[in-house]
Design a protein around this motif. Structure first.
Motif, PDB file in Angstrom:
ATOM      1  N   HIS A  37       8.089   6.195  21.091  1.00 41.89           N
ATOM      2  CA  HIS A  37       7.500   4.883  21.357  1.00 41.89           C
ATOM      3  C   HIS A  37       7.590   3.985  20.130  1.00 41.89           C
ATOM      4  CE1 HIS A  37       5.918   6.441  25.118  1.00 41.89           C
ATOM      5  NE2 HIS A  37       5.514   5.222  25.411  1.00 41.89           N
ATOM      6  N   VAL A  38       7.350   4.555  18.973  1.00 42.50           N
ATOM      7  CA  VAL A  38       7.399   3.774  17.733  1.00 42.50           C
ATOM      8  C   VAL A  38       8.817   3.265  17.483  1.00 42.50           C
ATOM      9  CG1 VAL A  38       7.114   3.855  15.226  1.00 42.50           C
ATOM     10  CG2 VAL A  38       5.464   5.011  16.713  1.00 42.50           C
ATOM     11  N   VAL A  39       9.796   4.144  17.657  1.00 47.15           N
ATOM     12  CA  VAL A  39      11.192   3.783  17.414  1.00 47.15           C
ATOM     13  C   VAL A  39      11.662   2.706  18.388  1.00 47.15           C
ATOM     14  CG1 VAL A  39      13.562   4.667  17.567  1.00 47.15           C
ATOM     15  CG2 VAL A  39      11.837   5.949  16.318  1.00 47.15           C
ATOM     16  N   ASN A  40      11.103   2.694  19.582  1.00 49.21           N
ATOM     17  CA  ASN A  40      11.483   1.688  20.570  1.00 49.21           C
ATOM     18  C   ASN A  40      10.882   0.313  20.284  1.00 49.21           C
ATOM     19  OD1 ASN A  40      13.309   2.893  22.330  1.00 49.21           O
ATOM     20  ND2 ASN A  40      11.693   3.887  23.529  1.00 49.21           N
ATOM     21  N   ASP A  41       9.908   0.277  19.369  1.00 49.45           N
ATOM     22  CA  ASP A  41       9.314  -0.999  19.001  1.00 49.45           C
ATOM     23  C   ASP A  41      10.342  -1.844  18.250  1.00 49.45           C
ATOM     24  OD1 ASP A  41       6.710  -2.649  18.479  1.00 49.45           O
ATOM     25  OD2 ASP A  41       7.684  -2.464  16.521  1.00 49.45           O
ATOM     26  N   LYS A  42      10.480  -3.090  18.644  1.00 45.93           N
ATOM     27  CA  LYS A  42      11.531  -3.945  18.088  1.00 45.93           C
ATOM     28  C   LYS A  42      11.402  -4.132  16.577  1.00 45.93           C
ATOM     29  CE  LYS A  42      13.827  -8.404  18.728  1.00 45.93           C
ATOM     30  NZ  LYS A  42      13.833  -9.679  19.495  1.00 45.93           N
ATOM     31  N   SER A  43      10.195  -4.381  16.097  1.00 44.60           N
ATOM     32  CA  SER A  43      10.008  -4.611  14.661  1.00 44.60           C
ATOM     33  C   SER A  43      10.285  -3.354  13.858  1.00 44.60           C
ATOM     34  CB  SER A  43       8.591  -5.119  14.385  1.00 44.60           C
ATOM     35  OG  SER A  43       7.629  -4.176  14.826  1.00 44.60           O
ATOM     36  N   PHE A  44       9.855  -2.194  14.387  1.00 44.31           N
ATOM     37  CA  PHE A  44      10.101  -0.946  13.668  1.00 44.31           C
ATOM     38  C   PHE A  44      11.592  -0.613  13.692  1.00 44.31           C
ATOM     39  CE2 PHE A  44      10.183   3.587  12.824  1.00 44.31           C
ATOM     40  CZ  PHE A  44       9.215   3.733  11.835  1.00 44.31           C
ATOM     41  N   SER A  45      12.245  -0.894  14.822  1.00 46.76           N
ATOM     42  CA  SER A  45      13.675  -0.644  14.941  1.00 46.76           C
ATOM     43  C   SER A  45      14.454  -1.464  13.923  1.00 46.76           C
ATOM     44  CB  SER A  45      14.146  -0.985  16.361  1.00 46.76           C
ATOM     45  OG  SER A  45      15.534  -0.820  16.486  1.00 46.76           O
ATOM     46  N   THR A  46      14.037  -2.711  13.739  1.00 47.71           N
ATOM     47  CA  THR A  46      14.682  -3.569  12.735  1.00 47.71           C
ATOM     48  C   THR A  46      14.493  -3.005  11.333  1.00 47.71           C
ATOM     49  OG1 THR A  46      14.326  -5.526  14.111  1.00 47.71           O
ATOM     50  CG2 THR A  46      14.751  -5.900  11.765  1.00 47.71           C
ATOM     51  N   TRP A  47      13.292  -2.482  11.076  1.00 46.47           N
ATOM     52  CA  TRP A  47      12.988  -1.888   9.775  1.00 46.47           C
ATOM     53  C   TRP A  47      13.855  -0.646   9.537  1.00 46.47           C
ATOM     54  CZ3 TRP A  47      10.379   2.768   8.309  1.00 46.47           C
ATOM     55  CH2 TRP A  47      10.017   2.828   6.954  1.00 46.47           C
ATOM     56  N   LEU A  48      14.065   0.150  10.608  1.00 45.53           N
ATOM     57  CA  LEU A  48      14.897   1.349  10.487  1.00 45.53           C
ATOM     58  C   LEU A  48      16.341   0.994  10.120  1.00 45.53           C
ATOM     59  CD1 LEU A  48      13.929   3.703  13.464  1.00 45.53           C
ATOM     60  CD2 LEU A  48      13.441   4.033  11.047  1.00 45.53           C
ATOM     61  N   ASP A  49      16.794  -0.138  10.590  1.00 44.65           N
ATOM     62  CA  ASP A  49      18.169  -0.563  10.335  1.00 44.65           C
ATOM     63  C   ASP A  49      18.365  -1.153   8.942  1.00 44.65           C
ATOM     64  OD1 ASP A  49      18.993   0.222  12.846  1.00 44.65           O
ATOM     65  OD2 ASP A  49      18.638  -1.745  13.758  1.00 44.65           O
ATOM     66  N   ASN A  50      17.285  -1.291   8.206  1.00 42.02           N
ATOM     67  CA  ASN A  50      17.369  -1.880   6.868  1.00 42.02           C
ATOM     68  C   ASN A  50      17.930  -0.863   5.868  1.00 42.02           C
ATOM     69  OD1 ASN A  50      17.011  -3.104   4.397  1.00 42.02           O
ATOM     70  ND2 ASN A  50      14.887  -3.708   4.765  1.00 42.02           N
ATOM     71  N   PRO A  51      19.137  -1.086   5.347  1.00 38.92           N
ATOM     72  CA  PRO A  51      19.750  -0.131   4.431  1.00 38.92           C
ATOM     73  C   PRO A  51      19.025  -0.019   3.092  1.00 38.92           C
ATOM     74  CG  PRO A  51      21.037  -2.154   4.512  1.00 38.92           C
ATOM     75  CD  PRO A  51      19.996  -2.261   5.581  1.00 38.92           C
ATOM     76  N   ALA A  52      18.159  -0.984   2.806  1.00 43.96           N
ATOM     77  CA  ALA A  52      17.423  -0.953   1.534  1.00 43.96           C
ATOM     78  C   ALA A  52      16.284   0.066   1.560  1.00 43.96           C
ATOM     79  CB  ALA A  52      16.873  -2.339   1.220  1.00 43.96           C
ATOM     80  N   VAL A  53      15.904   0.502   2.758  1.00 39.15           N
ATOM     81  CA  VAL A  53      14.828   1.488   2.891  1.00 39.15           C
ATOM     82  C   VAL A  53      15.444   2.881   2.900  1.00 39.15           C
ATOM     83  CG1 VAL A  53      12.888   2.277   4.291  1.00 39.15           C
ATOM     84  CG2 VAL A  53      13.491  -0.157   4.257  1.00 39.15           C
ATOM     85  N   SER A  54      14.938   3.770   2.061  1.00 46.48           N
ATOM     86  CA  SER A  54      15.511   5.110   1.951  1.00 46.48           C
ATOM     87  C   SER A  54      15.216   5.950   3.188  1.00 46.48           C
ATOM     88  CB  SER A  54      14.955   5.825   0.718  1.00 46.48           C
ATOM     89  OG  SER A  54      13.581   6.132   0.900  1.00 46.48           O
ATOM     90  N   ALA A  55      16.067   6.938   3.426  1.00 45.78           N
ATOM     91  CA  ALA A  55      15.897   7.843   4.563  1.00 45.78           C
ATOM     92  C   ALA A  55      14.566   8.585   4.451  1.00 45.78           C
ATOM     93  CB  ALA A  55      17.057   8.845   4.620  1.00 45.78           C
ATOM     94  N   GLU A  56      14.215   8.969   3.243  1.00 43.83           N
ATOM     95  CA  GLU A  56      12.958   9.692   3.030  1.00 43.83           C
ATOM     96  C   GLU A  56      11.755   8.820   3.373  1.00 43.83           C
ATOM     97  OE1 GLU A  56      10.692  12.309  -0.441  1.00 43.83           O
ATOM     98  OE2 GLU A  56      12.613  11.339  -0.854  1.00 43.83           O
ATOM     99  N   HIS A  57      11.843   7.539   3.004  1.00 45.55           N
ATOM    100  CA  HIS A  57      10.753   6.609   3.297  1.00 45.55           C
ATOM    101  C   HIS A  57      10.605   6.414   4.806  1.00 45.55           C
ATOM    102  CE1 HIS A  57       8.746   2.468   2.304  1.00 45.55           C
ATOM    103  NE2 HIS A  57       7.934   3.302   2.929  1.00 45.55           N
ATOM    104  N   LYS A  58      11.704   6.334   5.515  1.00 46.06           N
ATOM    105  CA  LYS A  58      11.677   6.126   6.964  1.00 46.06           C
ATOM    106  C   LYS A  58      11.033   7.315   7.683  1.00 46.06           C
ATOM    107  CE  LYS A  58      15.802   3.180   6.964  1.00 46.06           C
ATOM    108  NZ  LYS A  58      17.235   3.072   7.319  1.00 46.06           N
TER     109      LYS A  58
END
Length: 207
Positions: A37-58
């Motif tokens: 459900h969280v991943v399907n959220d549009k704002s969170f999905s956009t955040w996941l696509d941000n290459p500046a955020v590390s995999a560990e942080h995600k």
């Protein structure tokens, strides 16, 4: 490129095999449900696509959200959502364990491989593995009015006997049915609603 469902299958199987062998099937299913459900959220999905955020942080963000909003909360929207999905009455007394090290590592692996977006599909495949393992079926009951405990028990008992399987009831209310209910199990639909009966009668009269 393979579709998301195909990509998710091996992750779901690995997750279910581990959870089944270690007796934590429900714990993993609960987390995957909330995470999807969280991943399907549009704002969170956009955040996941941000290459500046590390995999560990995600991955840590998903784990921390579950630990605080579900495992560590007396009451929250996510906890209520999980209770409803389990077919239980929302209760502040219901407790869920925090994310285990093994599950956290699984999420971290998904993140490192840029596969967190697959979580909704991983969850659906995981549920299918569980259903096959337990011979469990989902029955979607839509009624004109909320079911009573007696009605719910009757429906569940009769379906379990006719299908020779454990049945999980998922309820929703649709006043336009007028009375009665519709039941969907897999591709089969049982329409015992007043609206359905009136439609049948209309069809017979105009045939």
């Amino acid at each position: 490129m393979a579709d998301l469902s195909t990509l998710a299958r091996p992750y779901a199987k690995a997750a279910f095999d581990y959870a089944n062998e270690n007796g934590v099937v429900n714990e993993w299913e609960n987390f995957l449900f909330i995470a999807s459900h969280v991943v399907n959220d549009k704002s969170f999905s956009t955040w996941l696509d941000n290459p500046a955020v590390s995999a560990e942080h995600k991955s840590a963000a998903l784990v921390d959200l579950y630990d605080t909003q579900v495992a560590g909360s007396n009451d929250s929207a996510f906890k209520q959502l999980l209770d409803k999905n389990r077919g239980a009455q929302p209760s502040a007394d219901t407790s869920y364990p925090k994310v285990s090290v093994a599950l956290s590592n699984f999420v971290k692996q998904l993140s490192e491989q840029e596969r967190l977006a697959l979580l909704p599909e991983v969850y659906e495949h995981y549920r299918r593995h569980k259903a096959i393992s337990l011979k469990q079926l989902d029955a979607y009951v839509t009624s004109a009015y909320p079911l009573t405990d007696a009605q719910r028990e009757t429906i569940q008992t009769r379906l379990a006997a006719s299908l020779n399987a454990s049945v999980v009831i998922h309820e929703s209310v649709d006043p336009s049915l007028l009375a009665g209910a519709t039941i969907k199990v897999g591709d089969k639909i049982i329409d015992d609603s007043m609206r359905g009966k009136l439609q049948q009668l209309k069809t017979q009269l105009t045939a």
